[in-house]
Enzyme design. Sequence first.
Site, PDB file in Angstrom:
ATOM      1  N   ASN A  21      37.925  43.909  47.416  1.00  0.00           N
ATOM      2  CA  ASN A  21      39.216  44.527  47.072  1.00  0.00           C
ATOM      3  C   ASN A  21      39.471  44.633  45.572  1.00  0.00           C
ATOM      4  O   ASN A  21      40.096  45.583  45.117  1.00  0.00           O
ATOM      5  CB  ASN A  21      40.367  43.827  47.808  1.00  0.00           C
ATOM      6  CG  ASN A  21      40.414  42.345  47.563  1.00  0.00           C
ATOM      7  OD1 ASN A  21      39.409  41.723  47.238  1.00  0.00           O
ATOM      8  ND2 ASN A  21      41.575  41.764  47.715  1.00  0.00           N
ATOM      9  N   GLU A  46      39.537  30.944  48.182  1.00  0.00           N
ATOM     10  CA  GLU A  46      40.693  31.821  47.969  1.00  0.00           C
ATOM     11  C   GLU A  46      40.703  32.779  49.156  1.00  0.00           C
ATOM     12  O   GLU A  46      39.902  33.713  49.192  1.00  0.00           O
ATOM     13  CB  GLU A  46      40.438  32.582  46.668  1.00  0.00           C
ATOM     14  CG  GLU A  46      41.653  33.060  45.972  1.00  0.00           C
ATOM     15  CD  GLU A  46      42.294  31.958  45.184  1.00  0.00           C
ATOM     16  OE1 GLU A  46      43.264  31.389  45.710  1.00  0.00           O
ATOM     17  OE2 GLU A  46      41.841  31.655  44.072  1.00  0.00           O
ATOM     18  N   CYS A  63      44.995  40.188  48.741  1.00  0.00           N
ATOM     19  CA  CYS A  63      45.202  38.947  49.490  1.00  0.00           C
ATOM     20  C   CYS A  63      46.656  38.486  49.377  1.00  0.00           C
ATOM     21  O   CYS A  63      47.162  37.849  50.275  1.00  0.00           O
ATOM     22  CB  CYS A  63      44.237  37.870  49.043  1.00  0.00           C
ATOM     23  SG  CYS A  63      44.022  37.771  47.278  1.00  0.00           S
ATOM     24  N   GLU A  69      42.835  29.411  40.739  1.00  0.00           N
ATOM     25  CA  GLU A  69      42.071  30.194  39.769  1.00  0.00           C
ATOM     26  C   GLU A  69      43.010  30.727  38.708  1.00  0.00           C
ATOM     27  O   GLU A  69      44.235  30.636  38.835  1.00  0.00           O
ATOM     28  CB  GLU A  69      41.360  31.352  40.482  1.00  0.00           C
ATOM     29  CG  GLU A  69      40.290  30.841  41.435  1.00  0.00           C
ATOM     30  CD  GLU A  69      39.383  31.940  41.983  1.00  0.00           C
ATOM     31  OE1 GLU A  69      39.859  32.752  42.770  1.00  0.00           O
ATOM     32  OE2 GLU A  69      38.188  31.955  41.605  1.00  0.00           O
TER      33      GLU A  69
END
Length: 506
Positions: free
Chosen positions: A167, A265, A299, A477
């Site tokens: 993505n 993640e 996400c 992150e």
Amino acid sequence: MKQTVAEKITAVGEMKRSHYSMIINGERVESVSGNMFETYDPAKGEVIATIAKATIEDAEKAVQAARNSFDNGKWRKYPVGKRARVLNKIAAIMRSRFNELCELEVLNSGKSIGAAQVQINQAIEDFEFYAGAIVGHRGKVNNMPNGFFNYTHKEPVGVCAQIIPWNYPMMMAAWKIAPAIAAGCSVVVKPASLTPITAIILNEICHEAGVPEGVVNTVPGAGQVVGDYLVTHKDVNKVAFTGSTPTGRDIMEKASSTLKRLTLELGGKSPSIVFEDADMEAAVAGSLFGIFFNTGQSCEARSRLFVHEAIYDEFMEQFVSRTKKLKLGDPFDKGTHLGSIISRSQLEKIDAYVQSAIADGATVLTGGKEIKIEGFENGYWYEPTIIADVTPDMKVVQEEIFGPVVVVEKFTDEREVIKRANDTEYGLGSAVWTTNQARATRVAHQIQAGIVMINSPFSAFPGTPFGGYKQSGFGRELTVETLDLYMEDKSVLSYYGPKPINPFGV
Ligand code: NAP
Ligand code: MG
């Protein structure tokens, strides 16, 4: 004369090619098997290039190159300022070739040029951020009893496998590579099979900027083969993964056999709550962006919208009418808001969710079907879709769709909406729209999610932690603390007291 790595790669050169090799030990190489795969422009459904397809043998070479560069190489031993200079140079090269990078990203992902620009810019800023962050990232001196001295020495964790989704192909690669190499690690990058190009180019840029051979390697190939091999490899110390929750679960299980360090993640089903005192303009505009940016393939997409009953009609009137104004079309056109879907199978998955909602009795307020775009008839396009009249048990409310589809629910009070917002196995993003600061904070602290956006359409900048609660994964992150996920804290304890210590007394 020995060639520098940049010479072996012959600098990056032309970025738009008909074939991309993998990068192992500072060189462009083909698969030992000779295998290749085709990569697509999903906006047109056309093949744009072939890619060297890594096998287990190739992955093994990449791991050994990374291992050798870590164990015997110079990168991790560089003074930290020197590593920082190389990271800044990576950013500078990326900046100097910004338009080409954006073009490649659009070509391989079908996303709009505007979205690509935001993401490539952030990829650049990630390298700049970690160039700065690593310089100040030190161990601690601890208070000790007389004669003792203790400090923590931060050491890179070793070889890292970094598995990337489709993505945000380049931005996700940057989120992974930048902190890892800043920390002194060596990495093997496994890009998503649908979007391998910009990760390969980023690896080449790393070398052009002075990253020594073997420190960054990129092996495009099937996740279930190459990814799986990396995750179970005894010489890999850490896995950083972004992608779906089922794959994350599988990786966690496999990584346990060698107790690898792990950052996951994963997916999301992020709630956005619009209170009756929200700034209507900000809430509508932010909710449009929150779900439809990157064609909903994010996400942290805010895919569950809760709107207070007192403003529901007014909000929905604006939200639906402005959704209908969103422009789908040529991704290179600056006026395009939504690009294509990544693949035919992803499009079918999205449509199946919408059909299931209809079958369950929900109402599609706008969108809800595939759309043909002139000049892009063979591409994968789906209308921005708003679904109302849903119930909490519907698939469309519980599962991550990963497309331009939002479900809207009405609520009456704060306590109730917090409960409903938290009624999900995920916990990545969330948004709160209110002009009441006390309420904003109160709600933010009760939502089970790693990120809360208060009156903000944006979820992250370099420096802000990004990561999930619950089944959205763990680890953060994009922030300074990410460096610690690529490092070990070694405790160095010394005794400098006046007399030798004889604990046994014999
Ligand atoms: P995925 O299976 O999670 O893939 C993500 C990455 O993991 C890719 O590089 C993939 O390689 C690799 N991979 C796949 N299986 C693996 C395995 N067994 N071991 C190690 N690595 C493996 O995601 P997807 O299949 O592309 O998409 C499926 C769904 O995941 C989407 O519909 C969406 O809901 C979700 N998704 C979420 C995110 C996110 O950021 N949270 C991102 C992408 C997708 P290959 O590309 O070669 O398979
Ligand atoms: Mg998959």
